[in-house]
Design a protein around this motif. Structure first.
Motif, PDB file in Angstrom:
ATOM      1  N   GLY A   1      30.968  43.892  39.971  1.00  0.00           N
ATOM      2  CA  GLY A   1      32.345  43.437  39.771  1.00  0.00           C
ATOM      3  C   GLY A   1      33.163  43.449  41.053  1.00  0.00           C
ATOM      4  O   GLY A   1      34.383  43.349  41.012  1.00  0.00           O
ATOM      5  N   LYS A   2      32.472  43.614  42.199  1.00  0.00           N
ATOM      6  CA  LYS A   2      33.131  43.671  43.520  1.00  0.00           C
ATOM      7  C   LYS A   2      34.144  44.811  43.595  1.00  0.00           C
ATOM      8  O   LYS A   2      35.168  44.718  44.254  1.00  0.00           O
ATOM      9  N   ASN A   3      33.837  45.909  42.901  1.00  0.00           N
ATOM     10  CA  ASN A   3      34.660  47.114  42.932  1.00  0.00           C
ATOM     11  C   ASN A   3      33.972  48.098  43.881  1.00  0.00           C
ATOM     12  O   ASN A   3      32.848  48.516  43.638  1.00  0.00           O
TER      13      ASN A   3
ATOM     14  N   ILE B   1      35.258  51.145  44.919  1.00  0.00           N
ATOM     15  CA  ILE B   1      35.830  52.487  44.867  1.00  0.00           C
ATOM     16  C   ILE B   1      34.750  53.558  44.997  1.00  0.00           C
ATOM     17  O   ILE B   1      34.867  54.481  45.797  1.00  0.00           O
TER      18      ILE B   1
ATOM     19  N   GLN C   1      29.756  48.727  39.236  1.00  0.00           N
ATOM     20  CA  GLN C   1      30.978  48.555  40.029  1.00  0.00           C
ATOM     21  C   GLN C   1      30.789  47.445  41.062  1.00  0.00           C
ATOM     22  O   GLN C   1      31.643  46.576  41.217  1.00  0.00           O
TER      23      GLN C   1
END
Length: 114
Positions: free
Chosen positions: A47-49, A51, A44
């Motif tokens: 992917g610069k996610n 959450i 995550q």
């Protein structure tokens, strides 16, 4: 400007650092820093996610320094920066798990989840 890195020697010599390992669970099970906590959000973060990281902040200590660990240190830097933005004293471990001393890396204990 606050210090944004912590060395393996600093982590190893202190017992007041919360070590957060963001690598996948299978990597954590193969080798990890004894006493570290696994939050498997590496993919995550790549992917610069954020959450998974944001959802887990309630489980992280606000009153302790946090050393974030990944494979080589770059992804840990992304997580540490995000945590600092949220008020945590978070630093990336220089060199990641690859920089940890050979005598310590590979010492496995039961995985601890965040």
């Amino acid at each position: 400007m606050t210090n944004t890195i912590i060395t393996p020697a600093e982590v190893e010599s202190r017992n007041d650092v919360f070590v957060l390992d963001v690598r996948p669970a299978y990597s954590f099970e193969e080798e990890h820093i004894v006493g570290s906590h696994n939050l498997p959000i590496y993919d995550q973060l790549k992917g610069k996610n954020f959450i998974g990281l944001d959802a887990s902040t309630a489980e992280l200590p606000k009153d302790e320094e946090i050393a974030v660990v990944c494979f080589s240190g770059s992804t840990a830097g992304i997580a540490a920066e995000r945590l600092r933005d949220q008020g945590f004293d978070a630093k990336r471990l220089v060199g990641g798990i690859a920089g940890w001393e050979a005598g310590t890396a590979g010492t496995v204990q039961a995985a601890q989840s965040v």
